[in-house]
Design a protein around this motif. Structure first.
Motif, PDB file in Angstrom:
ATOM      1  N   VAL A  93     110.461 -38.166  90.212  1.00  0.00           N
ATOM      2  CA  VAL A  93     111.261 -37.892  89.026  1.00  0.00           C
ATOM      3  C   VAL A  93     111.836 -39.230  88.573  1.00  0.00           C
ATOM      4  O   VAL A  93     112.443 -39.950  89.377  1.00  0.00           O
ATOM      5  N   TYR A  94     111.641 -39.544  87.333  1.00  0.00           N
ATOM      6  CA  TYR A  94     112.110 -40.810  86.774  1.00  0.00           C
ATOM      7  C   TYR A  94     113.379 -40.564  85.968  1.00  0.00           C
ATOM      8  O   TYR A  94     113.413 -39.685  85.104  1.00  0.00           O
ATOM      9  N   TYR A  95     114.376 -41.389  86.251  1.00  0.00           N
ATOM     10  CA  TYR A  95     115.667 -41.262  85.599  1.00  0.00           C
ATOM     11  C   TYR A  95     115.966 -42.510  84.778  1.00  0.00           C
ATOM     12  O   TYR A  95     115.743 -43.637  85.232  1.00  0.00           O
ATOM     13  N   CYS A  96     116.525 -42.287  83.601  1.00  0.00           N
ATOM     14  CA  CYS A  96     117.047 -43.370  82.786  1.00  0.00           C
ATOM     15  C   CYS A  96     118.548 -43.459  83.040  1.00  0.00           C
ATOM     16  O   CYS A  96     119.232 -42.420  83.156  1.00  0.00           O
ATOM     17  N   ALA A  97     119.041 -44.681  83.137  1.00  0.00           N
ATOM     18  CA  ALA A  97     120.452 -44.886  83.417  1.00  0.00           C
ATOM     19  C   ALA A  97     120.997 -45.977  82.509  1.00  0.00           C
ATOM     20  O   ALA A  97     120.254 -46.876  82.100  1.00  0.00           O
ATOM     21  N   ALA A  98     122.292 -45.908  82.231  1.00  0.00           N
ATOM     22  CA  ALA A  98     122.901 -46.853  81.293  1.00  0.00           C
ATOM     23  C   ALA A  98     124.235 -47.361  81.836  1.00  0.00           C
ATOM     24  O   ALA A  98     124.946 -46.660  82.557  1.00  0.00           O
ATOM     25  N   ARG A  99     124.544 -48.587  81.453  1.00  0.00           N
ATOM     26  CA  ARG A  99     125.839 -49.167  81.785  1.00  0.00           C
ATOM     27  C   ARG A  99     126.232 -50.102  80.661  1.00  0.00           C
ATOM     28  O   ARG A  99     125.370 -50.657  79.966  1.00  0.00           O
ATOM     29  N   ARG A 100     127.523 -50.287  80.470  1.00  0.00           N
ATOM     30  CA  ARG A 100     127.991 -51.105  79.354  1.00  0.00           C
ATOM     31  C   ARG A 100     127.927 -52.603  79.658  1.00  0.00           C
ATOM     32  O   ARG A 100     127.897 -53.410  78.745  1.00  0.00           O
ATOM     33  N   SER A 101     127.912 -52.976  80.925  1.00  0.00           N
ATOM     34  CA  SER A 101     127.800 -54.400  81.258  1.00  0.00           C
ATOM     35  C   SER A 101     126.544 -54.985  80.637  1.00  0.00           C
ATOM     36  O   SER A 101     125.535 -54.309  80.475  1.00  0.00           O
ATOM     37  N   GLY A 102     126.607 -56.268  80.303  1.00  0.00           N
ATOM     38  CA  GLY A 102     125.486 -56.900  79.636  1.00  0.00           C
ATOM     39  C   GLY A 102     124.346 -57.300  80.538  1.00  0.00           C
ATOM     40  O   GLY A 102     123.298 -57.749  80.052  1.00  0.00           O
ATOM     41  N   PHE A 103     124.532 -57.113  81.848  1.00  0.00           N
ATOM     42  CA  PHE A 103     123.541 -57.590  82.804  1.00  0.00           C
ATOM     43  C   PHE A 103     123.004 -56.427  83.636  1.00  0.00           C
ATOM     44  O   PHE A 103     123.750 -55.543  84.044  1.00  0.00           O
ATOM     45  N   SER A 104     121.708 -56.466  83.877  1.00  0.00           N
ATOM     46  CA  SER A 104     121.094 -55.404  84.666  1.00  0.00           C
ATOM     47  C   SER A 104     121.315 -55.656  86.155  1.00  0.00           C
ATOM     48  O   SER A 104     121.492 -56.798  86.585  1.00  0.00           O
ATOM     49  N   THR A 105     121.308 -54.585  86.906  1.00  0.00           N
ATOM     50  CA  THR A 105     121.328 -54.674  88.365  1.00  0.00           C
ATOM     51  C   THR A 105     120.310 -53.690  88.918  1.00  0.00           C
ATOM     52  O   THR A 105     119.773 -52.861  88.187  1.00  0.00           O
ATOM     53  N   VAL A 106     120.068 -53.784  90.203  1.00  0.00           N
ATOM     54  CA  VAL A 106     119.093 -52.888  90.846  1.00  0.00           C
ATOM     55  C   VAL A 106     119.779 -51.742  91.571  1.00  0.00           C
ATOM     56  O   VAL A 106     119.114 -50.935  92.219  1.00  0.00           O
ATOM     57  N   TYR A 107     121.092 -51.664  91.464  1.00  0.00           N
ATOM     58  CA  TYR A 107     121.838 -50.670  92.236  1.00  0.00           C
ATOM     59  C   TYR A 107     122.191 -49.466  91.385  1.00  0.00           C
ATOM     60  O   TYR A 107     122.856 -49.589  90.352  1.00  0.00           O
ATOM     61  N   ALA A 108     121.777 -48.295  91.812  1.00  0.00           N
ATOM     62  CA  ALA A 108     122.055 -47.082  91.067  1.00  0.00           C
ATOM     63  C   ALA A 108     123.555 -46.875  90.868  1.00  0.00           C
ATOM     64  O   ALA A 108     123.987 -46.370  89.826  1.00  0.00           O
ATOM     65  N   SER A 109     124.354 -47.273  91.824  1.00  0.00           N
ATOM     66  CA  SER A 109     125.801 -47.074  91.741  1.00  0.00           C
ATOM     67  C   SER A 109     126.449 -47.894  90.632  1.00  0.00           C
ATOM     68  O   SER A 109     127.585 -47.623  90.238  1.00  0.00           O
ATOM     69  N   ASP A 110     125.750 -48.889  90.110  1.00  0.00           N
ATOM     70  CA  ASP A 110     126.285 -49.714  89.022  1.00  0.00           C
ATOM     71  C   ASP A 110     126.107 -49.057  87.653  1.00  0.00           C
ATOM     72  O   ASP A 110     126.673 -49.519  86.672  1.00  0.00           O
ATOM     73  N   TYR A 111     125.310 -48.028  87.587  1.00  0.00           N
ATOM     74  CA  TYR A 111     125.029 -47.359  86.313  1.00  0.00           C
ATOM     75  C   TYR A 111     125.887 -46.112  86.192  1.00  0.00           C
ATOM     76  O   TYR A 111     125.989 -45.319  87.120  1.00  0.00           O
TER      77      TYR A 111
END
Length: 124
Positions: A93-111
């Motif tokens: 199952v593929y999930y899309c996730a979003a966060r307001r920070s301008g930088f991507s991370t690999v950690y699900a908890s950051d989204y």
């Protein structure tokens, strides 16, 4: 209210391609970092790809490099994940996730914001 909505999953044969799309509402899309994660049965959710808005350099997990491409279309408030040469191990199952920070991370908890997920099944 923030909403994240994925589309584009399906059942395909190994070697085929699929494109997943994700749209958001309730966020300023141009100021949103987007990521894709996946979860296979019995496994933990894992990072797939992400793209930020300050640093728009795409980030990928090693197993999809050269096969998957993440891109964003700010005019359409959409982030796409083009998946080529799919393998049975990509089934999840593929999930899309979003966060307001301008930088991507690999950690699900950051989204902060997540979609409901879309199933991708790759048969051998």
């Amino acid at each position: 209210q923030v909403q994240v909505l994925e589309s584009g999953g399906g059942l395909v044969q190994a070697g085929s391609s699929l494109r997943l799309s994700c749209t958001t509402s309730g966020l300023t899309f141009t100021l949103t970092t987007l990521g894709w994660f996946r979860q296979a049965p019995g496994k933990e959710r894992e990072f797939v790809a992400a793209i930020g808005w300050v640093d728009s350099t795409p980030r990928y997990t090693d197993s999809v490099k050269g096969r998957f491409t993440i891109s964003r279309d700010n005019a359409k408030n959409t982030v796409n994940l083009q998946m080529n040469n799919l393998k049975p191990d990509d089934t999840a199952v593929y999930y899309c996730a979003a966060r307001r920070s301008g930088f991507s991370t690999v950690y699900a908890s950051d989204y902060v914001y997540w979609g409901q997920g879309t199933q991708v099944t790759v048969s051998s």
